[in-house]
Scaffold this motif. Structure first.
Motif, PDB file in Angstrom:
ATOM      1  N   ALA A 144       0.816  -1.339  -0.072  1.00  0.00           N
ATOM      2  CA  ALA A 144       0.033   0.011   0.085  1.00  0.00           C
ATOM      3  C   ALA A 144       0.719   1.319  -0.024  1.00  0.00           C
ATOM      4  O   ALA A 144       0.420   2.148  -0.807  1.00  0.00           O
ATOM      5  CB  ALA A 144      -0.917   0.062   1.243  1.00  0.00           C
ATOM      6  N   ALA A 145       1.912   1.236   0.840  1.00  0.00           N
ATOM      7  CA  ALA A 145       2.646   2.302   0.840  1.00  0.00           C
ATOM      8  C   ALA A 145       4.296   2.255   0.924  1.00  0.00           C
ATOM      9  O   ALA A 145       4.692   2.517   2.018  1.00  0.00           O
ATOM     10  CB  ALA A 145       2.162   3.041   2.277  1.00  0.00           C
ATOM     11  N   ALA A 146       4.672   1.448   0.163  1.00  0.00           N
ATOM     12  CA  ALA A 146       6.149   0.988  -0.144  1.00  0.00           C
ATOM     13  C   ALA A 146       7.248   2.249   0.363  1.00  0.00           C
ATOM     14  O   ALA A 146       8.053   1.774   1.175  1.00  0.00           O
ATOM     15  CB  ALA A 146       6.224   0.454  -1.185  1.00  0.00           C
ATOM     16  N   LEU A 147       7.016   3.306  -0.256  1.00  0.00           N
ATOM     17  CA  LEU A 147       8.361   4.423   0.013  1.00  0.00           C
ATOM     18  C   LEU A 147       8.069   4.910   1.321  1.00  0.00           C
ATOM     19  O   LEU A 147       9.202   4.734   2.015  1.00  0.00           O
ATOM     20  CB  LEU A 147       7.706   5.526  -1.162  1.00  0.00           C
ATOM     21  N   ALA A 148       6.935   5.033   1.943  1.00  0.00           N
ATOM     22  CA  ALA A 148       6.931   5.719   3.300  1.00  0.00           C
ATOM     23  C   ALA A 148       7.336   4.481   4.415  1.00  0.00           C
ATOM     24  O   ALA A 148       8.216   4.714   5.134  1.00  0.00           O
ATOM     25  CB  ALA A 148       5.791   6.244   3.700  1.00  0.00           C
ATOM     26  N   ASN A 149       6.824   3.371   4.257  1.00  0.00           N
ATOM     27  CA  ASN A 149       7.115   2.322   4.970  1.00  0.00           C
ATOM     28  C   ASN A 149       8.499   1.761   4.997  1.00  0.00           C
ATOM     29  O   ASN A 149       8.883   1.191   5.974  1.00  0.00           O
ATOM     30  CB  ASN A 149       5.806   1.288   4.928  1.00  0.00           C
ATOM     31  N   ALA A 150       9.080   1.782   3.895  1.00  0.00           N
ATOM     32  CA  ALA A 150      10.487   1.532   3.700  1.00  0.00           C
ATOM     33  C   ALA A 150      11.275   2.012   4.615  1.00  0.00           C
ATOM     34  O   ALA A 150      12.368   1.457   5.372  1.00  0.00           O
ATOM     35  CB  ALA A 150      11.059   1.478   2.341  1.00  0.00           C
ATOM     36  N   PHE A 151      11.145   3.219   4.945  1.00  0.00           N
ATOM     37  CA  PHE A 151      11.875   4.133   5.787  1.00  0.00           C
ATOM     38  C   PHE A 151      11.508   3.824   7.318  1.00  0.00           C
ATOM     39  O   PHE A 151      12.230   3.913   8.371  1.00  0.00           O
ATOM     40  CB  PHE A 151      11.876   5.640   5.597  1.00  0.00           C
TER      41      PHE A 151
END
Length: 498
Positions: A307-314
């Motif tokens: 769903a939110a790979a970019l934010a949750n990768a951090f």
């Protein structure tokens, strides 16, 4: 009634000089490139990357982006040739009118209305969802009844209304706001790339192309049309997954065609339109590939949040403040997408109304702002209602099928117009025509066949409604059919122009 009657390029260009129906020429190649990047880089880079990598490709999503870019590049060249040869509002609608005939032009115009209206509404709802998540980080909770997924999605309604007013004030004013938001969005994307480099674990790239796996077959109305017709078993990962992933991430590039809708408001369309369209595609491809490499390097594709790979990768690496910053970038990014889709919708309807395929009275522009004010108001109200009251959900694929059908007709139109009008000045030409345009049309048709049976049924219903309108009213009232001139005082116009 001649269904294949065409509107000559000369007549289309002459209509742009009519004072009451003339748009203001104010855009440069830079404006067009910013406009294109603004609409292309949106929900795709913030959500699609993680979902496709997690379920379909692994780190090889980079190859899917490259394959999709090649496919999109073929269509982009076709758009660039048409836009440089026929610098008139309407994009694929106008191009089809000049090459394939009025019936096909109506169909594609009707499809583009579907694409732009639903696209703006769906993305506005996505914007509302991101806004809710962003505000929660500061302890601000939007009441459930008027938040994303509530009875009325109030943030989505307000966004469409504000941007609709902005579009009504003028294309240049819209571009200034768009440029600021695109700059912010590009900063966030570059931040992800640069900041994420320190968290990359090379082991996450192995295997780069995971072993193929059979996936559970989807049946019924939600299965892809190609699967329903041929009974092929769906696969994930492996090279088959890379190709299937390309058919999904292709939609992250949709939007460059909106650049062509601003042809009439471009200072030097023969030069600037090809630059704007192709530069948009190149910039977005580089950014997509870079983000995909960084995100799949930061977190194993098996653990990516779809769903939110970019934010949750951090978040995965304990960098919550970075995740908040990226959420803010997503809000800005989706704002520019809604803005450009609203502009595109108004310009498509403007072109159809000026040809009297829709009531000509709609096409009059505001005497001060030189924008189609009536159409802008209608588009804003309709999109706000859809965004605020409709659980769009499964209708998102409708945006894709409308766009791909436009790509098919534009690609076919290139060799047709070359044969009909070899004398037409072309500042940009698709190389290896008709081979590349035919390949472009075939690829786009293949991607259409990968959409669900349900989407095809809805598309055919929408098309049937459009055909009824055409045969009952539009086909009998079009200016090409009746020979009616644009209603203005010709002597007064000549006196003003000379």
């Amino acid at each position: 009634m001649d269904l294949l009657r065409t509107k000559s390029v000369e007549q289309s260009i002459a209509d742009t000089d009519e004072p009451e129906y003339q748009l203001k020429k104010s855009l440069s190649a830079l404006d067009l490139t910013v406009f294109g990047v603004g609409v292309v880089i949106g929900a795709g880079i913030f959500t699609l990357t993680g979902r496709v990598a997690h379920t379909m490709t692994g780190p090889a999503i980079v190859l899917s982006f490259v394959l999709a870019a090649i496919c999109c590049g073929l269509a982009a060249m076709c758009y660039a040739e048409f836009a440089a040869s026929v610098p008139v509002s309407g994009s694929a609608y106008t191009f089809s009118y000049a090459s394939l005939g009025e019936f096909f032009a109506w169909i594609i115009g009707w499809d583009l209305i579907l694409e732009m209206f639903l696209g703006a509404s769906v993305v506005a709802q996505g914007w509302s969802a991101y806004l809710g998540v962003f505000l929660e980080n500061f302890g601000i909770i939007i009441p459930e009844q008027v938040a994303y997924g509530g009875v009325v999605d109030l943030p989505a309604v307000l966004l469409v209304c504000v941007l609709g007013v902005l579009v009504g004030f003028g294309i240049k004013e819209s571009m200034r706001v768009n440029m600021v938001l695109v700059a912010l969005k590009l900063f966030i994307v570059l931040f992800v790339i640069v900041a994420g480099l320190q968290f990359i674990n090379p082991a996450n790239y192995t295997p780069f192309v995971p072993e193929p796996q059979a996936t559970e077959a989807v049946t019924g109305w939600t299965q892809p049309l190609l699967q329903a017709l041929g009974g092929a078993a769906p696969m994930a990962f492996g090279w088959g997954g890379v190709i299937a992933g390309a058919s999904l991430v292709f939609f992250a590039y949709i939007g460059f065609d909106v650049v062509a809708t601003t042809a009439e408001e471009t200072k030097r369309p023969q030069r600037d339109l090809p630059i704007g369209i192709i530069a948009t595609l190149v910039i977005c491809t580089v950014l997509y590939c870079a983000v995909a490499l960084v995100v799949t390097g930061m977190v194993s594709y098996r653990d990516l949040d779809p769903a939110a790979a970019l934010a949750n990768a951090f978040v995965f690496h304990g960098q919550g403040w970075m995740a908040t910053l990226i959420s803010a970038g997503a809000v800005a990014g989706l704002t520019t997408v809604v803005l450009t889709l609203l502009v595109g919708a108004t310009r498509i309807i403007f072109a159809m109304s000026r040809d009297n395929l829709l009531p000509m009275s709609l096409a009059k522009v505001h005497p001060v702002h030189r924008t189609p004010a009536r159409i802008t108001a209608i588009v804003t109200v309709v999109c706000a209602l859809i965004a605020g009251l409709t659980p769009v959900g499964m209708l998102e694929e409708m945006v894709n099928i409308g766009t791909l059908s436009a790509f098919v007709l534009v690609s076919i139109g290139i060799p047709v117009l070359r044969k009909k009008r070899p004398d037409l000045p072309r500042s940009f030409k698709v190389p290896f025509s008709p081979v590349l345009p035919i390949i472009s049309a075939a690829i786009c048709l293949y991607l259409m066949l990968n959409l669900s049976v349900e989407t095809w049924i809805r598309f055919l219903v929408w098309l049937a409604i459009g055909l009824v309108i055409y045969f009952v009213w539009s086909g009998h009232h079009s200016r090409v059919q009746t020979g009616v001139e644009l209603p203005h005082d010709l002597k007064k116009a000549l006196g003003e122009n000379h």
